[in-house]
Design a protein around this motif. Structure first.
Motif, mmCIF file in Angstrom:
data_model
loop_
_atom_site.group_PDB
_atom_site.id
_atom_site.type_symbol
_atom_site.label_atom_id
_atom_site.label_comp_id
_atom_site.label_asym_id
_atom_site.label_seq_id
_atom_site.Cartn_x
_atom_site.Cartn_y
_atom_site.Cartn_z
ATOM 1 N N VAL A 71 45.386 28.337 36.845
ATOM 2 C CA VAL A 71 44.450 29.000 37.769
ATOM 3 C C VAL A 71 44.330 30.505 37.563
ATOM 4 C CG1 VAL A 71 44.576 27.254 39.583
ATOM 5 C CG2 VAL A 71 46.277 29.097 39.545
ATOM 6 N N CYS A 72 45.151 31.109 36.689
ATOM 7 C CA CYS A 72 44.970 32.550 36.444
ATOM 8 C C CYS A 72 43.784 32.741 35.487
ATOM 9 C CB CYS A 72 46.243 33.201 35.897
ATOM 10 S SG CYS A 72 46.697 32.720 34.214
ATOM 11 N N GLY A 73 43.317 33.984 35.353
ATOM 12 C CA GLY A 73 42.123 34.265 34.549
ATOM 13 C C GLY A 73 42.230 33.752 33.128
ATOM 14 N N THR A 74 43.387 33.958 32.532
ATOM 15 C CA THR A 74 43.507 33.576 31.119
ATOM 16 C C THR A 74 43.671 32.068 30.944
ATOM 17 O OG1 THR A 74 44.608 34.146 29.035
ATOM 18 C CG2 THR A 74 46.014 33.992 30.964
ATOM 19 N N CYS A 75 44.310 31.394 31.919
ATOM 20 C CA CYS A 75 44.368 29.922 31.859
ATOM 21 C C CYS A 75 42.966 29.328 31.950
ATOM 22 C CB CYS A 75 45.221 29.385 33.016
ATOM 23 S SG CYS A 75 46.982 29.245 32.628
ATOM 24 N N ILE A 76 42.161 29.873 32.850
ATOM 25 C CA ILE A 76 40.788 29.365 33.028
ATOM 26 C C ILE A 76 39.987 29.557 31.747
ATOM 27 C CG2 ILE A 76 38.608 29.765 34.275
ATOM 28 C CD1 ILE A 76 40.403 30.506 36.747
ATOM 29 N N ASP A 77 40.084 30.764 31.165
ATOM 30 C CA ASP A 77 39.361 31.062 29.920
ATOM 31 C C ASP A 77 39.800 30.158 28.774
ATOM 32 O OD1 ASP A 77 37.787 33.079 30.868
ATOM 33 O OD2 ASP A 77 38.429 34.534 29.357
ATOM 34 N N ARG A 78 41.097 29.950 28.692
ATOM 35 C CA ARG A 78 41.643 29.145 27.596
ATOM 36 C C ARG A 78 41.166 27.690 27.675
ATOM 37 N NH1 ARG A 78 47.334 28.981 24.706
ATOM 38 N NH2 ARG A 78 47.309 26.814 24.057
ATOM 39 N N ALA A 79 41.260 27.122 28.868
ATOM 40 C CA ALA A 79 40.846 25.730 29.049
ATOM 41 C C ALA A 79 39.372 25.558 28.688
ATOM 42 C CB ALA A 79 41.095 25.302 30.497
ATOM 43 N N GLU A 80 38.560 26.521 29.119
ATOM 44 C CA GLU A 80 37.118 26.461 28.845
ATOM 45 C C GLU A 80 36.840 26.539 27.337
ATOM 46 O OE1 GLU A 80 34.819 25.705 30.712
ATOM 47 O OE2 GLU A 80 32.936 26.559 29.987
ATOM 48 N N ALA A 81 37.628 27.395 26.643
ATOM 49 C CA ALA A 81 37.416 27.558 25.194
ATOM 50 C C ALA A 81 37.678 26.246 24.454
ATOM 51 C CB ALA A 81 38.305 28.669 24.653
ATOM 52 N N PHE A 82 38.720 25.515 24.857
ATOM 53 C CA PHE A 82 38.991 24.220 24.210
ATOM 54 C C PHE A 82 37.949 23.180 24.634
ATOM 55 C CE2 PHE A 82 43.156 26.103 23.346
ATOM 56 C CZ PHE A 82 43.320 25.711 22.026
ATOM 57 N N ARG A 83 37.584 23.191 25.923
ATOM 58 C CA ARG A 83 36.606 22.227 26.416
ATOM 59 C C ARG A 83 35.292 22.355 25.646
ATOM 60 N NH1 ARG A 83 32.436 21.519 29.388
ATOM 61 N NH2 ARG A 83 32.160 23.728 29.855
ATOM 62 N N LEU A 84 34.873 23.618 25.399
ATOM 63 C CA LEU A 84 33.618 23.847 24.672
ATOM 64 C C LEU A 84 33.707 23.390 23.218
ATOM 65 C CD1 LEU A 84 32.639 27.341 26.148
ATOM 66 C CD2 LEU A 84 31.394 25.174 26.457
ATOM 67 N N ASN A 85 34.931 23.252 22.710
ATOM 68 C CA ASN A 85 35.111 22.715 21.360
ATOM 69 C C ASN A 85 35.358 21.208 21.364
ATOM 70 O OD1 ASN A 85 35.194 24.838 19.034
ATOM 71 N ND2 ASN A 85 36.134 25.880 20.793
ATOM 72 N N GLY A 86 35.282 20.644 22.574
ATOM 73 C CA GLY A 86 35.354 19.191 22.683
ATOM 74 C C GLY A 86 36.748 18.608 22.532
ATOM 75 N N ILE A 87 37.787 19.439 22.719
ATOM 76 C CA ILE A 87 39.153 18.881 22.631
ATOM 77 C C ILE A 87 40.000 19.393 23.789
ATOM 78 C CG2 ILE A 87 39.071 18.773 20.097
ATOM 79 C CD1 ILE A 87 41.018 21.167 20.092
ATOM 80 N N ALA A 88 41.071 18.666 24.059
ATOM 81 C CA ALA A 88 42.001 19.101 25.101
ATOM 82 C C ALA A 88 42.882 20.226 24.538
ATOM 83 C CB ALA A 88 42.877 17.928 25.530
ATOM 84 N N ASP A 89 43.395 21.072 25.430
ATOM 85 C CA ASP A 89 44.277 22.175 25.012
ATOM 86 C C ASP A 89 45.614 21.589 24.547
ATOM 87 O OD1 ASP A 89 46.048 24.267 24.875
ATOM 88 O OD2 ASP A 89 45.370 25.210 26.729
ATOM 89 N N PRO A 90 45.960 21.780 23.267
ATOM 90 C CA PRO A 90 47.189 21.167 22.759
ATOM 91 C C PRO A 90 48.449 21.740 23.400
ATOM 92 C CG PRO A 90 46.233 22.657 21.122
ATOM 93 C CD PRO A 90 45.240 22.533 22.234
ATOM 94 N N ALA A 91 48.419 23.002 23.801
ATOM 95 C CA ALA A 91 49.625 23.590 24.413
ATOM 96 C C ALA A 91 49.871 23.003 25.795
ATOM 97 C CB ALA A 91 49.470 25.097 24.514
ATOM 98 N N ALA A 92 48.818 22.812 26.549
ATOM 99 C CA ALA A 92 48.977 22.343 27.927
ATOM 100 C C ALA A 92 49.665 20.992 27.981
ATOM 101 C CB ALA A 92 47.620 22.274 28.618
ATOM 102 N N ARG A 93 49.531 20.209 26.924
ATOM 103 C CA ARG A 93 50.170 18.897 26.922
ATOM 104 C C ARG A 93 51.649 18.965 26.557
ATOM 105 N NH1 ARG A 93 45.557 16.538 23.422
ATOM 106 N NH2 ARG A 93 46.930 17.430 21.863
ATOM 107 N N GLU A 94 52.020 20.014 25.851
ATOM 108 C CA GLU A 94 53.357 19.992 25.244
ATOM 109 C C GLU A 94 54.383 20.891 25.912
ATOM 110 O OE1 GLU A 94 53.474 20.194 21.053
ATOM 111 O OE2 GLU A 94 51.726 18.927 20.791
ATOM 112 N N VAL A 95 53.949 21.833 26.729
ATOM 113 C CA VAL A 95 54.934 22.758 27.311
ATOM 114 C C VAL A 95 55.693 22.063 28.435
ATOM 115 C CG1 VAL A 95 53.789 24.853 26.694
ATOM 116 C CG2 VAL A 95 53.151 23.730 28.811
#
Lengths: 228, 228
Positions: free
Chosen positions: A204-228
């Motif tokens: 929910v912080c600014g950079t988390c929101i930006d990051r998720a959107e960047a992966f979504r626009l590339n049509g894939i899930a964020d690989p880090a979010a799954r593994e941390v």
């Protein structure tokens, strides 16, 4: 040594590192990370992991003394909360000033310190990961193309024309950075972006929101979010 | 706080401090000195004495870590001797590069660190003492008016238009700086310029030669040389 890369362990600078290693080879690239008094060291752990992945020389410097008087919300000693909304929302209430996570002249100081070290090591170029989304609306003025141009001139002239700056993403969105990184196999599963230092990104912080959107626009899930 | 002044304890920055105190009053001025690994602390003692004379807030920061890899002859760990001749002579053998007492991107790093601190303290201007004699022939490229212009833009833009740089002597010779300082009673008897750290100035290093000439052109003896 040829190139120095400012490496925060996040998406943008890790992609920069990937580009520099592609261009010059790992023996000619040094990664430089900075402790500046941030609330956690997850991003420094990530920059370590990324440097090991690429097999490049890596050094972490301490610039925290220069932010001791700042109340920026990213800093450990600050009493401000990190905003839980996108930058565009935050900018509605800053009266034209940077967002509360702007660390005073951070990129300028990081680049100047990198320049002093890079000159001593014989590098002739410094890469850093400023991109257009961070500069939008003056959220982070030290990520803008105007800042990049001025700082590039300052470093080139002030070094006796021995050193250049490169910000390959200064005209790109974060989604375009990710697209570039995916094409050269950047290890995004090793990166960390979240401003909070919990076990998993807060989302929910600014950079988390930006990051998720960047992966979504590339049509894939964020690989880090799954593994941390 | 209104203005921050980079203070090395030498002629130029002490004159800057005098100008800032004249303009804003001592309560609105903070002096900032830097330890960067130099061979002696005479100039830091001088900057202390000057700050006490003017009654301004004074802080010394440590940037020595960023020059550990440099072999600049001013640095304590360097194996290079400090040249015993004027800059113009030294430049005949540098092949267009800066002189051996050029500390890599020193002014850039000092100004960037000052910018981060100044923003946190609410200052909106930083003064520093770059002047034309030091920039001549590319001896110290980070003293040139071109560097000043680029760095001013970088700081102004990168700070979200909150902070400016002033280099009031960037178009002046050192003799003109001294003339300016004499007119406002700058305490030159408290300043130190010599690159060596002996009891008295060596008289033969580049900055000793420049300093003596600046006073001679103003028709007076160097007040510091008599008293140290």
């Amino acid at each position: 040594m040829k190139a120095m890369v400012l490496s925060s362990g996040g998406i943008d600078s890790t992609t920069c590192l990937g580009i520099a290693v592609e261009k010059y080879g790992k023996e000619q690239v040094a990664a430089l990370s900075v402790f500046y008094g941030q609330k956690h060291d997850k991003e420094l752990q990530a920059s370590d992991a990324v440097a090991r992945y690429y097999g490049v020389e890596h050094e972490t410097i301490d610039l925290s003394a220069f932010f001791l008087h700042s109340n920026c919300s990213l800093l450990k000693h600050s009493d401000q909360q990190i905003p839980q909304e996108a930058y565009a929302e935050q900018l509605k209430s800053t009266d034209g000033k940077p967002v509360s996570t702007y660390v005073p002249f951070r990129n300028g100081l990081f680049l100047a310190a990198a320049a002093s070290i890079a000159l001593s090591k014989g590098c002739d170029v410094i890469y850093y990961g400023a991109h257009a989304d961070d500069a939008a609306g003056n959220a982070y003025p030290d990520c803008s193309s105007a800042f990049h141009k001025a700082m590039t001139d300052a470093v080139f002239i002030g070094s006796g024309e021995q050193l250049k700056l490169e910000a390959p993403f200064v005209g790109m969105t974060k989604a375009e950075v990710v697209k570039t990184g995916l094409s050269i196999g950047v290890p995004y599963h090793l990166t960390w972006s979240c401003y909070e230092g919990e076990d998993r990104p807060c989302g929910v912080c600014g950079t988390c929101i930006d990051r998720a959107e960047a992966f979504r626009l590339n049509g894939i899930a964020d690989p880090a979010a799954r593994e941390v």
